[in-house]
Design an enzyme around this catalytic site. Structure first.
Site, PDB file in Angstrom:
ATOM      1  N   SER A  65      13.465   6.169  45.095  1.00 28.31           N
ATOM      2  CA  SER A  65      12.901   4.865  44.774  1.00 28.31           C
ATOM      3  C   SER A  65      12.695   4.738  43.279  1.00 28.31           C
ATOM      4  O   SER A  65      12.341   5.695  42.600  1.00 28.31           O
ATOM      5  CB  SER A  65      11.571   4.677  45.502  1.00 28.31           C
ATOM      6  OG  SER A  65      10.954   3.496  45.092  1.00 28.31           O
ATOM      7  N   ARG A  66      12.903   3.536  42.765  1.00 28.56           N
ATOM      8  CA  ARG A  66      12.647   3.277  41.341  1.00 28.56           C
ATOM      9  C   ARG A  66      11.158   3.351  41.038  1.00 28.56           C
ATOM     10  O   ARG A  66      10.755   3.656  39.929  1.00 28.56           O
ATOM     11  CB  ARG A  66      13.140   1.861  40.962  1.00 28.56           C
ATOM     12  CG  ARG A  66      14.635   1.713  40.849  1.00 28.56           C
ATOM     13  CD  ARG A  66      14.953   0.292  40.405  1.00 28.56           C
ATOM     14  NE  ARG A  66      16.373   0.001  40.481  1.00 28.56           N
ATOM     15  CZ  ARG A  66      17.256   0.327  39.549  1.00 28.56           C
ATOM     16  NH1 ARG A  66      16.855   0.971  38.480  1.00 28.56           N
ATOM     17  NH2 ARG A  66      18.527   0.010  39.686  1.00 28.56           N
TER      18      ARG A  66
END
Length: 197
Positions: A9-10
């Protein structure tokens, strides 16, 4: 060909090192790496991988949630992989659709997802029936109870209070009282200026 898919995930400062090592150890010849939320369907690397699948390929992930966070989306992705004649393998959960046991597990996942959807529909239906029984048809909860509404209408129509005074008294916006009065306005026709022959 074993095709790996790794995702982080960013939102979290993660890296794909552990996933890449596990996928390489599993024999992945090509690995697609993504930095995006697992709740999004429009992931470019996932789409590229899906477009390049060929019969006999095996899509491999470190964990199921690397492919998708949603069971519904996960099953859609698995359906697409199967439609391409490819297989799927999750290293952590030991899901492998290239084996009879793995296909059975994937079908069980589908059955659980269908059960979950049925339960959501049932809860929604029960909630709507309960709301209707309480006099709520939909939308936001009413600001005033039915007894309060009758009281406001009676006070304004009898001239004991103005609409603005009722709004302050019941701590609601004046437009709430205005709409209430419009719903309960007596339907009277204006008298004609001259007699109708």
């Amino acid at each position: 060909m074993v095709i790996g898919y790794a995702r982080v995930s960013r939102q979290h400062d993660q890296d794909t090192t552990a996933q890449l090592r596990a996928l390489q150890d599993a024999g992945a010849e090509r690995i697609f790496t993504e930095h995006a939320s697992g709740g999004r369907w429009d992931r470019p690397e996932l789409q590229r991988m899906m477009d390049q699948l060929r019969p006999g390929d095996v899509v491999t992930v470190w964990k199921l949630d690397r492919l998708s966070r949603s069971l519904k989306d996960l099953l859609q992705i698995l359906d697409h992989i199967e439609a391409q004649g490819a297989g799927f393998k999750s290293l952590t959960e030991h899901v492998d659709t290239t084996t009879p046991a793995g296909r059975m597990l994937a079908q069980m996942l589908g059955a659980f997802a269908e059960f979950e959807r049925a339960m959501i529909r049932e809860r929604t239906r029960a909630g709507l029936e309960q709301a209707r029984a309480e006099g709520r048809i939909g939308g936001r909860r009413r600001k005033l109870t039915q007894a309060q509404e009758r009281e406001v209408v009676e006070m304004v129509q009898s001239g004991r209070r103005t609409a603005a005074q009722c709004a302050r008294l019941f701590e609601v916006h004046p437009s709430t009282v205005t709409r209430l009065l419009q719903r309960h306005a007596p339907s009277t026709l204006p008298a004609p200026d001259h007699p109708v022959p």
